[in-house]
Structures are given as structure tokens and as C-alpha cells.
Design an enzyme around this catalytic site. Structure first.
Site, PDB file in Angstrom:
ATOM      1  N   ASP A 150      40.051  21.021  41.298  1.00 24.87           N
ATOM      2  CA  ASP A 150      39.524  20.927  39.948  1.00 24.87           C
ATOM      3  C   ASP A 150      38.586  19.753  39.670  1.00 24.87           C
ATOM      4  OD1 ASP A 150      39.097  21.041  37.256  1.00 24.87           O
ATOM      5  OD2 ASP A 150      41.148  21.367  36.678  1.00 24.87           O
TER       6      ASP A 150
ATOM      7  N   CYS B 192      40.095  36.905  21.601  1.00 23.17           N
ATOM      8  CA  CYS B 192      39.927  35.440  21.589  1.00 23.17           C
ATOM      9  C   CYS B 192      39.913  34.931  20.137  1.00 23.17           C
ATOM     10  CB  CYS B 192      38.610  35.066  22.295  1.00 23.17           C
ATOM     11  SG  CYS B 192      38.204  33.326  22.062  1.00 23.17           S
TER      12      CYS B 192
ATOM     13  N   CYS C 274      43.466  34.746  26.238  1.00 22.78           N
ATOM     14  CA  CYS C 274      42.653  35.706  26.987  1.00 22.78           C
ATOM     15  C   CYS C 274      43.299  36.054  28.325  1.00 22.78           C
ATOM     16  CB  CYS C 274      41.214  35.209  27.173  1.00 22.78           C
ATOM     17  SG  CYS C 274      41.069  33.610  27.974  1.00 22.78           S
TER      18      CYS C 274
HETATM   19  C1  B12 Z   1      34.976  23.308  32.892  1.00 16.62           C
HETATM   20  C2  B12 Z   1      36.284  24.051  33.038  1.00 16.62           C
HETATM   21  C3  B12 Z   1      36.859  24.566  31.883  1.00 16.62           C
HETATM   22  C4  B12 Z   1      36.125  24.605  30.542  1.00 16.62           C
HETATM   23  C5  B12 Z   1      35.080  25.735  30.606  1.00 16.62           C
HETATM   24  C6  B12 Z   1      35.662  27.060  31.128  1.00 16.62           C
HETATM   25  C7  B12 Z   1      34.651  27.999  31.745  1.00 16.62           C
HETATM   26  N1  B12 Z   1      34.952  29.274  31.683  1.00 16.62           N
HETATM   27  O1  B12 Z   1      33.670  27.575  32.286  1.00 16.62           O
HETATM   28  C8  B12 Z   1      37.302  24.823  29.556  1.00 16.62           C
HETATM   29  C9  B12 Z   1      37.789  23.456  29.067  1.00 16.62           C
HETATM   30  C10 B12 Z   1      36.978  25.676  28.331  1.00 16.62           C
HETATM   31  C11 B12 Z   1      38.342  25.435  30.484  1.00 16.62           C
HETATM   32  C12 B12 Z   1      39.371  26.230  30.036  1.00 16.62           C
HETATM   33  C13 B12 Z   1      40.339  26.780  30.866  1.00 16.62           C
HETATM   34  N2  B12 Z   1      40.527  26.512  32.178  1.00 16.62           N
HETATM   35 CO1  B12 Z   1      39.263  25.524  33.244  1.00 16.62          CO
HETATM   36  N3  B12 Z   1      38.064  24.716  34.448  1.00 16.62           N
HETATM   37  C14 B12 Z   1      36.880  24.202  34.297  1.00 16.62           C
HETATM   38  C15 B12 Z   1      36.308  23.769  35.651  1.00 16.62           C
HETATM   39  C16 B12 Z   1      36.435  22.241  35.776  1.00 16.62           C
HETATM   40  C17 B12 Z   1      34.847  24.191  35.891  1.00 16.62           C
HETATM   41  C18 B12 Z   1      34.556  25.669  35.536  1.00 16.62           C
HETATM   42  C19 B12 Z   1      33.095  26.010  35.671  1.00 16.62           C
HETATM   43  O2  B12 Z   1      32.505  25.789  36.716  1.00 16.62           O
HETATM   44  N4  B12 Z   1      32.486  26.512  34.591  1.00 16.62           N
HETATM   45  C20 B12 Z   1      31.101  26.863  34.597  1.00 16.62           C
HETATM   46  C21 B12 Z   1      30.967  28.340  34.340  1.00 16.62           C
HETATM   47  C22 B12 Z   1      29.493  28.765  34.328  1.00 16.62           C
HETATM   48  O3  B12 Z   1      31.595  28.929  35.417  1.00 16.62           O
HETATM   49  P1  B12 Z   1      32.715  30.053  35.286  1.00 16.62           P
HETATM   50  O4  B12 Z   1      33.254  30.122  33.915  1.00 16.62           O
HETATM   51  O5  B12 Z   1      33.689  29.836  36.412  1.00 16.62           O
HETATM   52  O6  B12 Z   1      31.851  31.325  35.434  1.00 16.62           O
HETATM   53  C23 B12 Z   1      31.577  31.932  36.669  1.00 16.62           C
HETATM   54  C24 B12 Z   1      31.519  33.437  36.515  1.00 16.62           C
HETATM   55  O7  B12 Z   1      31.856  33.807  35.201  1.00 16.62           O
HETATM   56  C25 B12 Z   1      30.164  33.812  36.973  1.00 16.62           C
HETATM   57  N5  B12 Z   1      29.389  34.503  35.990  1.00 16.62           N
HETATM   58  C26 B12 Z   1      28.755  33.966  34.955  1.00 16.62           C
HETATM   59  N6  B12 Z   1      28.069  34.912  34.325  1.00 16.62           N
HETATM   60  C27 B12 Z   1      28.288  36.069  34.966  1.00 16.62           C
HETATM   61  C28 B12 Z   1      27.800  37.353  34.721  1.00 16.62           C
HETATM   62  C29 B12 Z   1      28.223  38.370  35.544  1.00 16.62           C
HETATM   63  C30 B12 Z   1      27.725  39.727  35.254  1.00 16.62           C
HETATM   64  C31 B12 Z   1      29.103  38.102  36.644  1.00 16.62           C
HETATM   65  C32 B12 Z   1      29.558  39.182  37.529  1.00 16.62           C
HETATM   66  C33 B12 Z   1      29.563  36.780  36.880  1.00 16.62           C
HETATM   67  C34 B12 Z   1      29.130  35.806  36.029  1.00 16.62           C
HETATM   68  O8  B12 Z   1      29.449  32.661  37.340  1.00 16.62           O
HETATM   69  C35 B12 Z   1      30.148  31.491  36.992  1.00 16.62           C
HETATM   70  C36 B12 Z   1      30.067  30.492  38.125  1.00 16.62           C
HETATM   71  O9  B12 Z   1      30.890  30.915  39.201  1.00 16.62           O
HETATM   72  C37 B12 Z   1      37.259  24.520  36.658  1.00 16.62           C
HETATM   73  C38 B12 Z   1      37.539  23.784  37.948  1.00 16.62           C
HETATM   74  C39 B12 Z   1      36.357  23.839  38.888  1.00 16.62           C
HETATM   75  N7  B12 Z   1      35.960  22.720  39.408  1.00 16.62           N
HETATM   76  O10 B12 Z   1      35.829  24.914  39.133  1.00 16.62           O
HETATM   77  C40 B12 Z   1      38.541  24.753  35.818  1.00 16.62           C
HETATM   78  C41 B12 Z   1      39.280  26.108  36.008  1.00 16.62           C
HETATM   79  C42 B12 Z   1      38.241  27.185  35.969  1.00 16.62           C
HETATM   80  N8  B12 Z   1      40.093  26.183  34.803  1.00 16.62           N
HETATM   81  C43 B12 Z   1      41.229  26.734  34.982  1.00 16.62           C
HETATM   82  C44 B12 Z   1      42.159  27.006  33.959  1.00 16.62           C
HETATM   83  C45 B12 Z   1      43.590  27.319  34.358  1.00 16.62           C
HETATM   84  C46 B12 Z   1      41.738  26.989  32.600  1.00 16.62           C
HETATM   85  C47 B12 Z   1      42.515  27.502  31.377  1.00 16.62           C
HETATM   86  C48 B12 Z   1      43.349  28.755  31.626  1.00 16.62           C
HETATM   87  C49 B12 Z   1      43.418  26.351  30.846  1.00 16.62           C
HETATM   88  C50 B12 Z   1      44.141  26.680  29.549  1.00 16.62           C
HETATM   89  N9  B12 Z   1      45.215  27.433  29.579  1.00 16.62           N
HETATM   90  O11 B12 Z   1      43.739  26.226  28.510  1.00 16.62           O
HETATM   91  C51 B12 Z   1      41.360  27.754  30.376  1.00 16.62           C
HETATM   92  C52 B12 Z   1      40.811  29.187  30.521  1.00 16.62           C
HETATM   93  C53 B12 Z   1      39.604  29.482  29.672  1.00 16.62           C
HETATM   94  C54 B12 Z   1      38.702  30.541  30.330  1.00 16.62           C
HETATM   95  N10 B12 Z   1      38.799  31.782  29.907  1.00 16.62           N
HETATM   96  O12 B12 Z   1      37.949  30.183  31.246  1.00 16.62           O
HETATM   97  C55 B12 Z   1      41.440  27.158  36.445  1.00 16.62           C
HETATM   98  C56 B12 Z   1      41.211  28.684  36.541  1.00 16.62           C
HETATM   99  C57 B12 Z   1      42.062  29.423  37.559  1.00 16.62           C
HETATM  100  C58 B12 Z   1      41.695  30.905  37.551  1.00 16.62           C
HETATM  101  N11 B12 Z   1      42.684  31.763  37.832  1.00 16.62           N
HETATM  102  O13 B12 Z   1      40.579  31.287  37.319  1.00 16.62           O
HETATM  103  C59 B12 Z   1      40.339  26.284  37.165  1.00 16.62           C
HETATM  104  C60 B12 Z   1      39.719  26.938  38.396  1.00 16.62           C
HETATM  105  C61 B12 Z   1      41.023  24.950  37.555  1.00 16.62           C
HETATM  106  C62 B12 Z   1      41.902  25.065  38.790  1.00 16.62           C
HETATM  107  N12 B12 Z   1      41.636  24.318  39.833  1.00 16.62           N
HETATM  108  O14 B12 Z   1      42.831  25.842  38.857  1.00 16.62           O
HETATM  109  N13 B12 Z   1      38.104  25.140  31.776  1.00 16.62           N
HETATM  110  S1  SF4 Z   2      41.011  43.403  32.547  1.00 20.52           S
HETATM  111 FE1  SF4 Z   2      41.579  41.357  31.769  1.00 20.52          FE
HETATM  112  S2  SF4 Z   2      39.767  40.068  32.179  1.00 20.52           S
HETATM  113 FE2  SF4 Z   2      39.116  42.201  32.400  1.00 20.52          FE
HETATM  114  S3  SF4 Z   2      38.315  42.750  30.381  1.00 20.52           S
HETATM  115 FE3  SF4 Z   2      40.491  43.367  30.364  1.00 20.52          FE
HETATM  116  S4  SF4 Z   2      41.582  41.604  29.520  1.00 20.52           S
HETATM  117 FE4  SF4 Z   2      39.528  40.887  30.105  1.00 20.52          FE
HETATM  118  S1  SF4 Z   3      41.335  30.146  26.263  1.00 16.49           S
HETATM  119 FE1  SF4 Z   3      40.440  32.186  26.143  1.00 16.49          FE
HETATM  120  S2  SF4 Z   3      41.313  33.122  24.271  1.00 16.49           S
HETATM  121 FE2  SF4 Z   3      41.688  30.918  24.169  1.00 16.49          FE
HETATM  122  S3  SF4 Z   3      39.986  30.151  22.950  1.00 16.49           S
HETATM  123 FE3  SF4 Z   3      39.432  29.895  25.124  1.00 16.49          FE
HETATM  124  S4  SF4 Z   3      38.309  31.757  25.611  1.00 16.49           S
HETATM  125 FE4  SF4 Z   3      39.386  32.154  23.688  1.00 16.49          FE
END
Ligand code: B12
Ligand code: SF4
Ligand code: SF4
Length: 358
Positions: free
Chosen positions: A143, A208, A254
Site C-alpha cells: 500500500d 454509494c 460498495c
Molecule cells: C489512493 C487509495 C485510496 C483512495 C482512492 C481509491 C481509488 N479507487 O483510487 C481512497 C482513500 C478513496 C481509498 C478507499 C478505499 N481503499 Co484504497 N487505496 C488507495 C491506494 C493507495 C492507491 C489506489 C490508486 O492507485 N488509485 C488510482 C486509481 C486511478 O486507480 P484504481 O482506483 O485502482 O483504478 C484502476 C482501475 O479502476 C483502472 N481503470 C480506471 N478506469 C478504468 C476504465 C475501465 C473501462 C477499466 C477496465 C479499468 C479502469 O485503472 C486504475 C489503475 O489501475 C491503494 C494502494 C496502492 N498503492 O495501490 C489502496 C487500495 C486500493 N485500497 C484498498 C482498500 C481496502 C480501500 C477501501 C475498501 C478502504 C475502506 N473500507 O474504506 C476503500 C475502497 C474504495 C473504493 N471503492 O476504491 C485496497 C484494495 C484491495 C482490493 N481488493 O481492491 C488497496 C489495494 C490497499 C491494499 N494494499 O490492500 N483508497
Molecule cells: S458485480 Fe460488484 S463491482 Fe461489479 S457492478 Fe456489481 S456490485 Fe459493482
Molecule cells: S467506499 Fe465505496 S460506497 Fe463508500 S463512499 Fe467510497 S465509493 Fe462510495
């Protein structure tokens, strides 16, 4: 010097060994991939350009290290991606979430800080691999380093990125952590996960509470309760506060709504079991913890990240959304003169929600 085919078969055996060791160390799955993030790097850039990372400056810093693992650790040939399930057992998240006087703390942070748990195990795994094939480098990450963890996990075959942006597995849902070992060893590769099992479902996007998904697979962190309660240091935007309900540290909605989480697995780890009844406490009780109590009870927990003031800020929002009962209003009154402007402002907002003017 071993012949090439000997080397290949030794590496194939090693893959099986790594699998076995990782199971023994409590990992739910592992996969091995090349140090590349493909189209995910573009998704990351689009997300950053749109400012969706809010105040998380560390997401935009570090140049191209997040895009290219070998820019973070030169010489990296493989990334071993691991998953560790974390749900406590027994568990009843829905009951706490539905009780507006209780505090909902997200499942991942009820016990010991996962960074510590995973990093320690990854170090042991790296040591075992090193003992089997010495002469290579190993670095473990969980992370906190600039690593695109979900993209690498998908490419290592662990699952797909769902519409809620979580890495999902058909066998284990999404309630798991990810971690990696970067290595210069030429280990055999796993195939990327090609499926996408979201289909026409959109439950996570629809449910959400703060409407944080502008489109599938994209999360605007600035609206996400996880960001607002953990990452944001200042004042929580007023228009979002009523939507946060009783979620005071992170948010699981979510994931809880995702049908694939019927398959999520509870963790056998004592470390992930709830401490100090954090899974089932009254908002008012937690709000009245002194700073010493906060520090003592969150020792070794990721909750420390928010700091005592952030903790009070979040709980004040939860109390502002709670019913106007005597314990709720009394707890808020006790903190109305708190020395922190941040805390006072949120307490005043909460009291106004209960029609109490000071
Ligand atoms: C910053 C961060 C956050 C931020 C932003 C979240 C986000 N979605 O980016 C915040 C604080 C909101 C957050 C929240 C949470 N997080 Co967080 N977070 C991170 C962190 C440090 C970086 C994530 C990142 O790179 N974000 C940048 C965006 C652009 O990347 P992404 O969301 O992963 O999106 C990818 C895809 O969606 C894809 N994509 C984008 N657009 C499109 C379009 C299409 C068509 C397709 C196919 C793909 C695609 O490309 C992106 C890059 O790979 C990681 C750890 C790490 N170093 O990776 C943990 C991590 C993602 N988090 C984690 C967790 C557990 C959470 C929470 C569940 C915690 C909680 N209960 O509150 C929530 C979940 C919210 C959610 N739905 O994501 C875990 C997820 C494990 C898993 N099973 O996925 C991680 C991996 C930490 C870990 N080591 O376990 N987090
Ligand atoms: S399968 Fe899970 S992650 Fe995919 S759209 Fe439904 S609720 Fe969201
Ligand atoms: S963790 Fe998921 S459901 Fe909760 S506020 Fe963030 S995006 Fe929405």
C-alpha cells in the site's frame, strides 16, 4: 552452471513452492507478472488530471514510479502479487450500519494495522525464495509505496477490477488486502485475469451514499467517505456530511452490496479480529474517549492515521446524523468548547442538526 532446461524446471518447481509457502503464511492467493501496468497507467493519468485524488498529493508525486515498477526498483523482472483476506468472524456489518447511534468502522481496520501484518509475512516469503534461488533482489510493498497494486494484481491473475474499482475474485469477493514482492529473479509468469464478471450489475454505483462514481471503474475520491474520514485533513464539505450517516472511519458500502462478496472469506488471523469492540460501539462512547484513551486503544491500528482531532471530527459528523437522543446531544455538548477549531466547527454543525443552539 545449470543447463537451461534444468533452470526452467527449477523455476517451475519454485513457482509451486512459492504457492505452498504463501498458503502457509496465510495468503489467499498469489500470482506472478511482469513489471508493467499497461492501460492502467493511462487510467491513472486521466484520474490525476481530473483532480480526483483531491489532497492525496502522494498519488501525483513520484514521477513515473507508479506507472512503471522498474522505475521504483530498477532491475525488477517480476512482481509477485498476493492477496490476504481480512473479514473478522463472526461479523454483522449490516446491523451496525443500520443502527444510527452506533459507529460504523470499516472492516479492514477493526484489528491490527494490515501494513505491519502483510509486510512481515512478505519478508518471510522473500527470505524463503532467496534461500531457494540466491543472487537476486527482493523488495516487499504493501500500500504505502507508489505501486499500482490493483493493476498488478489483475495482471498477475488474481482477479478483475470491478465497476467499484475494487480488485475482485470469484472465489473471495473483494474483502482482502494486496501486497507485492518486486524481484530481479526471472520467475515463471502467471496469465493475466481476462474475465470481467460485473456484467449488467451496477449495484455499487447506485448504492454509494455520496455518489462518488462519475462512471463505472472511476472513483472520485473527493466524494468517497473513505477519503473524507481518513485522508482529508481539514473540514469535511458540509453538503457531504448528511450523506455519510454513521460511517466514521472508511466505508464498505460498495463492497457490502456486491454480489461477489457472498464468496468472501473470513480471516483466521487473530490480528484482524476487532479490538475494543470497535465493530459494535456507540458513537457517543467513542466520542468521549480522551486523547490518551484514543492513543492507547488504537495502538498498532490503522485508525491512528486520522489522529485524535480527525477521529473527533468524524464522530461529530456521525453524531450530527444520529437521532436527537439525550446521550447523543450530551456527548456533543461536552466537546462544544474543544480547543481544536476543526472539532468545534463540526460539533457546532452537529448540534445545529439537532436544533440545539449554544
Ligand atoms: C489512493 C487509495 C485510496 C483512495 C482512492 C481509491 C481509488 N479507487 O483510487 C481512497 C482513500 C478513496 C481509498 C478507499 C478505499 N481503499 Co484504497 N487505496 C488507495 C491506494 C493507495 C492507491 C489506489 C490508486 O492507485 N488509485 C488510482 C486509481 C486511478 O486507480 P484504481 O482506483 O485502482 O483504478 C484502476 C482501475 O479502476 C483502472 N481503470 C480506471 N478506469 C478504468 C476504465 C475501465 C473501462 C477499466 C477496465 C479499468 C479502469 O485503472 C486504475 C489503475 O489501475 C491503494 C494502494 C496502492 N498503492 O495501490 C489502496 C487500495 C486500493 N485500497 C484498498 C482498500 C481496502 C480501500 C477501501 C475498501 C478502504 C475502506 N473500507 O474504506 C476503500 C475502497 C474504495 C473504493 N471503492 O476504491 C485496497 C484494495 C484491495 C482490493 N481488493 O481492491 C488497496 C489495494 C490497499 C491494499 N494494499 O490492500 N483508497
Ligand atoms: S458485480 Fe460488484 S463491482 Fe461489479 S457492478 Fe456489481 S456490485 Fe459493482
Ligand atoms: S467506499 Fe465505496 S460506497 Fe463508500 S463512499 Fe467510497 S465509493 Fe462510495
Amino acid at each position: 552452471m545449470p543447463q537451461n532446461h534444468d533452470m526452467t524446471s527449477a523455476m517451475a518447481d519454485l513457482h509451486q513452492q512459492i504457492q505452498k509457502w504463501s498458503e502457509e503464511l496465510g495468503f489467499g492467493a498469489i500470482g506472478i507478472t511482469e513489471p508493467e501496468t499497461g492501460a492502467n497507467a493511462d487510467h491513472l493519468d486521466q484520474w490525476l488530471d481530473a483532480g480526483m485524488h483531491g489532497e492525496m498529493a502522494y498519488m501525483a508525486d513520484h514521477g513515473n514510479k507508479r506507472h512503471e515498477p522498474s522505475a521504483l526498483v530498477p532491475g525488477t523482472r517480476r512482481v509477485i502479487s498476493v492477496r490476504m483476506d481480512y473479514l473478522p468472524a463472526p461479523d454483522s456489518p449490516a446491523r451496525t450500519l443500520k443502527d444510527p447511534e452506533k459507529a460504523y468502522i470499516s472492516r479492514y481496520t477493526l484489528g491490527r494495522d494490515y501494513h505491519k501484518v502483510l509486510r512481515k509475512r512478505l519478508a518471510i516469503l522473500a527470505k524463503k525464495i532467496d534461500a531457494a534461488v540466491s543472487g537476486y533482489d527482493y523488495r516487499a510493498f504493501v500500500d504505502s509505496a507508489p505501486v499500482l497494486e490493483r493493476a498488478l494484481a489483475q495482471r498477475a491473475g488474481l482477479g478483475w477490477v470491478g465497476k467499484n474499482t475494487m480488485l475482485l475474485s470469484r472465489k473471495a469477493g473483494s474483502f482482502f488486502f494486496l501486497g507485492e514482492i518486486f524481484t530481479s529473479a526471472p520467475l515463471p509468469l502467471d496469465a493475466p485475469y481476462e474475465g470481467d464478471h460485473c456484467g449488467s450489475c451496477s449495484a455499487c454505483l447506485d448504492l454509494c451514499p455520496t455518489n462518488a462514481f462519475p462512471s463505472p471503474h472511476t472513483l472520485d475520491a473527493r466524494r468517497c467517505i473513505s477519503y473524507l474520514t481518513i485522508e482529508l485533513k481539514g473540514s469535511i464539505p458540509e453538503e457531504l456530511r448528511p450523506l455519510m450517516g454513521n460511517r466514521v472511519f472508511g466505508c464498505d458500502d460498495c463492497q457490502l452490496v456486491c454480489p461477489w462478496n457472498k464468496f468472501s472469506k473470513s480471516s483466521p488471523e487473530d490480528d484482524f479480529q476487532p479490538r475494543h469492540q470497535l465493530d459494535n460501539s456507540q458513537l457517543a462512547t467513542l466520542f468521549l474517549w480522551s486523547e490518551d484513551e484514543f492513543l492507547k486503544r488504537t495502538e498498532g491500528s490503522a485508525i491512528r492515521r486520522t489522529g485524535y482531532q480527525g477521529w473527533l471530527r468524524n464522530l461529530a459528523v456521525g453524531l450530527g446524523n444520529a437521532p436527537s437522543t439525550i446521550p447523543v446531544i450530551e456527548a456533543l455538548r461536552q466537546r462544544a468548547e474543544h480547543p481544536s477549531e476543526l472539532v468545534r466547527e463540526h460539533v457546532q454543525w452537529a448540534l445545529r442538526r439537532h436544533n440545539v443552539e449554544l
